[in-house]
Scaffold this motif. Structure first.
Motif, short mmCIF file in Angstrom:
data_model
loop_
_atom_site.label_atom_id
_atom_site.label_comp_id
_atom_site.label_asym_id
_atom_site.label_seq_id
_atom_site.Cartn_x
_atom_site.Cartn_y
_atom_site.Cartn_z
N GLY A 1 31.44 40.47 35.46
CA GLY A 1 31.68 39.12 34.98
C GLY A 1 32.48 39.04 33.70
O GLY A 1 32.55 37.96 33.10
N ILE A 2 33.10 40.12 33.28
CA ILE A 2 33.86 40.12 32.03
C ILE A 2 35.31 39.71 32.29
O ILE A 2 35.91 38.94 31.54
CB ILE A 2 33.81 41.51 31.37
N LEU A 3 35.89 40.21 33.35
CA LEU A 3 37.29 39.95 33.67
C LEU A 3 37.36 38.97 34.84
O LEU A 3 36.89 39.28 35.94
CB LEU A 3 38.01 41.25 34.03
N PRO A 4 37.92 37.77 34.64
CA PRO A 4 38.00 36.82 35.75
C PRO A 4 39.02 37.30 36.80
O PRO A 4 40.17 37.54 36.49
CB PRO A 4 38.46 35.52 35.07
N MET A 5 38.55 37.42 38.04
CA MET A 5 39.40 37.85 39.14
C MET A 5 38.94 37.08 40.39
O MET A 5 38.00 37.50 41.07
CB MET A 5 39.31 39.36 39.34
#
Length: 860
Positions: free
Chosen positions: A258-262
């Motif tokens: 949930g750190i990098l939006p993808m």
């Protein structure tokens, strides 16, 4: 003073002081010694200073092998004073600049492939081709104008006099690289797809896109081949591999936490046959199977590299740096939940274990044990949360697993390298067995769950492969052209499965190019495999994953996979070149200190000898001129050979420029068409702005069927029909074009012609319920128009043809329901289809046409 002997050559190859063979040729041409001696300034040798020194001049006695003509190691060019010439130092710095430029461009292209969904879609491919082609043209131009003659008097007419010489030097420089022959393989595939597009194929746009894709791969091969022969090329290639692999792995792991939006990085499904956890990691590629294969390639390369470090006692910091990427890479592989990627990676790991020497097998297991166990634990934790944990717990789990993997590997290595007799090694082996068993039990759990849910996806793939083999036999040697399966599978499928890809790279290649393409790719693969086996065996597992998983899925449809394959081949070539450079530099060079006066005497002697040699050549020329009969035919053939070689070189450069320039021009047109079409789709339907954008898109790319269909809907009937009929020459297997033609014929009241178009559309896509329902609607409309126009017999014939379509449609739906097969396309009898069929029966029976506007007011 005593003679000094220096082994490994004057300048080491791998440090970059003698990497350029062109420099070496100039060094030998510029040396003025008749008996194998040359004056060299020792200060210049160490520091590169161009100032002369009277006290540190040495007389060098060369002991190089006579077979090495180029002698690219150990040769140093000096000027009259015994110092390095300005041109040599400038060429050294310019050579370093070329290495940096080619290295940065190659890495940018590789990272662009990672960030652009693996370059699977043509829309993502066009910008990368423009970057690659434009950059190569700029480098080509800089290389062309950057070569200057050394004499100042010859620098004025450079563009006029030296242009042809530059072209010859360019060709010689290009074809001198040992890995340049590999460019011919992707060029052969590009040419074959171009021939398909010219001669006619199932989809001209598909063949053109494939031609552009292989053109990009050829340019990428050219860049990596040049980089592999440059100084520190292996370091550049290793850096690019680490950057690409780290980007793919870390972006996927951080997206799960949930750190990098993808948005499309995680595929979610409720089908237990597809995922036991309900979610699978697809990463930047947005396809879990391909993502699992590429991170498996990266994990195996890092595993073999870590094993080489573990094999000997090293500091803790270096050991941790070596095993640092292993745990997240293995966790990403498990989170992809790709059984094919797991199988291919496992087989490649076993092969890597078998290829290791007996003493190097245990370090491989030591490097794999703790990271794999921790990755399996992390996978179970994240799978329990359906790959959507809260950010803080997810990061804590990641950090804990990562730290445990590093600490466990460190302890295992310390036990193995301890000085005790048997206890440490026994403990290390026991820990390896326990970690491997725990990892296998946790990892195989998801596979068991998916197998228990059913094997429907496997059955669908078997049906695809059977249908593909039957289609391949129709053009076994030549193939059908680009995107064959995507354009034909709906017409030949034996059941309503969903699959725009055949899920087998070998079959897909055979359908497109036939046996000719298979032979080309097989030769390329075997040549690369041979080079890696002999010069870079640590890269062998990664290449095996590329080949094994490529025949299980459609990895080869991703341009990124071919780029990684090319990168590994270039890396092996760079390591080979580096090894050969070290071996060639292992020569004996003796240095005898002499005084500067004796050095000047030697230089004066060499000058006098060169003058006497030139005087004898001039007298020989005069004697030849005075006796023309002495000129033999050998001179004529020598001149003819030189002229022919020059013509070949110039032609080669022109072909290269035409290839790259044509690729850039064609790609720019397709890119403009893509931009215009997207802008048209963002406009409201039927507006003048939309029509303008569609017209611009069609002018840039008339081969795309979707652009043709969208633009035809904005034109009057006859103009639209003419445009659609013309597009059939580019896309003869596109069912939607026939549906549009049938609709126009029905609006014109031409029921028989409309029926022929709809029959062809249904034959090309028979499991399309919406399309069959639309065909019934327009057949009814055509019969009504003919009835109102007083053409009663034609109306009955049109209605009868429509009734036959409906009956076949109804029978096919019953077969699918009773056949107990997977109905992935949800092929059923549409809601309004029975009403259309009943109206057609009434018209065919000769009764007055019923008017039921609630059923026939609009098309489905």
């Amino acid at each position: 003073m005593k003679n000094r002997t220096m082994h490994k050559g004057v300048v080491r190859y791998r440090r970059g002081y003698a990497a350029n063979e062109e420099m070496m040729e100039q060094a030998f041409e510029g040396s003025h010694h008749a008996n194998g001696t040359e004056s060299v300034d020792n200060k210049d040798l160490c520091n590169g200073d161009n100032k002369g020194s009277k006290d540190s001049t040495y007389n060098r006695e060369d002991t190089y092998n006579k077979d090495d003509k180029n002698n690219s190691n150990g040769a140093i060019q000096t000027d009259a004073s015994g110092s390095f010439s300005q041109s040599l130092r400038c060429k050294r710095y310019s050579g370093w600049g070329w290495t940096v430029g080619v290295g940065i461009l190659s890495i940018v292209l590789l990272l662009a492939g990672c960030l652009s969904r693996g370059l699977y879609y043509s829309a993502d491919l066009y910008p990368v081709i423009l970057i690659a082609g434009g950059s190569i043209l700029i480098l080509f131009f800089l290389f062309f104008v950057g070569i200057r003659p050394q004499k100042a008097s010859e620098r004025i007419p450079v563009l006029l006099v030296q242009g042809q010489g530059n072209i010859e030097r360019i060709v010689e420089t290009i074809f001198r690289f040992p890995g340049m022959g590999r460019v011919l393989w992707p060029l052969g595939m590009m040419t074959w797809f171009g021939l398909h597009a010219w001669a006619g194929s199932v989809s001209k746009q598909g063949s053109m896109d494939e031609m552009l894709r292989w053109s990009l791969l050829a340019m990428f091969t050219l860049l990596t081949a040049i980089l592999a022969t440059r100084t520190d090329g292996a370091r550049w290639l290793a850096c690019g591999w680490q950057m690409a692999g780290g980007l793919l792995v870390l972006s996927g792991i951080l997206a799960v936490c949930g750190i990098l939006p993808m948005p499309f990085g995680v595929m979610r499904t409720a089908d237990p046959e597809i995922s036991s956890a309900g979610a699978r990691l697809g990463g930047l590629l947005q396809y879990p199977n391909a993502y699992g294969a590429v991170v498996g390639m990266y994990a195996l390369e890092r595993l073999t590299a870590a094993a080489r470090v573990i094999a000997r006692p090293v500091p803790a910091g270096r050991l941790i740096a070596a095993v640092l990427p292993l745990m997240p890479a293995q966790a990403a592989l498990l989170l992809s939940e790709s059984r094919g990627a797991w199988l291919a990676t496992g087989c490649a790991a076993v092969a890597a274990f078998a290829l290791q020497r007996r003493g190097a097998r245990l370090p491989l297991l030591l490097a794999m044990a703790a990271p794999l166990a921790c990755a399996a634990w992390l996978y179970r934790q994240l799978a329990a949360a359906q790959l959507a944990p809260a950010p803080v717990p997810g990061l804590l789990a990641l950090a804990g697993a990562w730290a445990a993997a590093l600490l466990g590997t460190l302890l295992l290595c310390r036990l193995w390298h301890s000085g005790a007799a048997k206890a440490p090694r026994t403990a290390a082996l026991t820990a390896i067995v326990l970690a491997g068993a725990a990892a296998a039990l946790m990892a195989v759990a998801s596979t068991a769950d998916r197998l228990a849910a059913g094997v429907g996806t496997g059955v669908s793939r078997l049906q695809m492969w059977r249908d593909a083999l039957q289609l391949w036999t129709e053009a076994a040697w030549l193939g059908h052209g680009g995107d064959t399966w995507r354009n034909i599978f709906r017409a030949i499928q034996s059941s309503p499965y969903v699959g725009g890809e055949v899920h087998n790279g070998l079959l897909d290649l055979a359908l497109d190019t036939g046996m000719i393409g298979i032979v080309l790719v097989a030769g390329w693969f075997l040549l690369t495999l041979r080079s890696i086996f002999y010069f870079a065996p640590q890269l062998m597992p990664s290449v095996l994953v590329f080949g094994l998983h490529g025949v299980m899925d459609f990895d080869w449809s991703f341009t990124l996979f071919w780029m990684l394959f090319i990168w590994l081949g270039a890396w092996a070539t760079a390591l080979k070149t580096e090894t050969e450079g070290v071996q060639r530099s292992g020569v004996t060079v003796k240095y005898t200190p002499i005084r500067s006066k004796s050095g000047s005497k030697l230089r004066s002697k060499s000058r006098s000898k060169s003058r006497s040699r030139s005087r004898s050549l001039f007298l020989r020329y005069l004697s030849t001129e005075s006796h023309p009969s002495a000129v033999s035919m050998r001179s004529f053939f020598h001149i003819f050979q030189r002229v022919t070689a020059r013509l070949i070189r110039v032609s080669t450069v022109m072909i290269i420029l035409f290839w790259i320039g044509g690729t850039v021009w064609l790609t720019s047109r397709y890119a403009v068409a893509e931009v215009q079409y997207r802008q048209a789709m963002s406009e409201p339907d039927g507006t003048p702005a939309q029509k303008v954008h569609l017209m611009a898109a069609l002018q840039s790319n008339p081969n795309r069927a979707d652009i043709v269909i969208s633009f035809a809907r904005t034109l009057p009937g006859r103009e639209a029909e003419s445009l659609l009929l013309n597009s059939l020459s580019h896309s003869p297997m596109h069912p939607q074009i026939y549906i549009e033609l049938g609709r126009l014929a029905a609006q014109f009241g031409e029921g028989q012609q409309a029926g022929e178009y709809f029959e062809q559309a249904i034959a090309l896509n028979r499991y399309d319920g919406i399309g069959q329902s639309a065909a019934l609607y327009w057949m009814e409309q055509a019969a009504r128009r003919e009835w109102k126009a007083g053409l009663t017999d034609r109306a009955r014939q049109t209605a009868a043809a429509g009734v036959q379509m409906y009956e076949r449609y109804q029978l096919l739906t019953e077969e699918v329901e009773a056949g107990n097969v997977r109905n992935d396309r949800r092929f059923v009898l549409e809601e309004h289809a029975p009403g259309y069929g009943e109206n057609l029966r009434r018209l065919a029976s000769g009764s007055s046409p019923p008017f039921t506007p609630e059923l026939t007011k609009r098309s489905p």
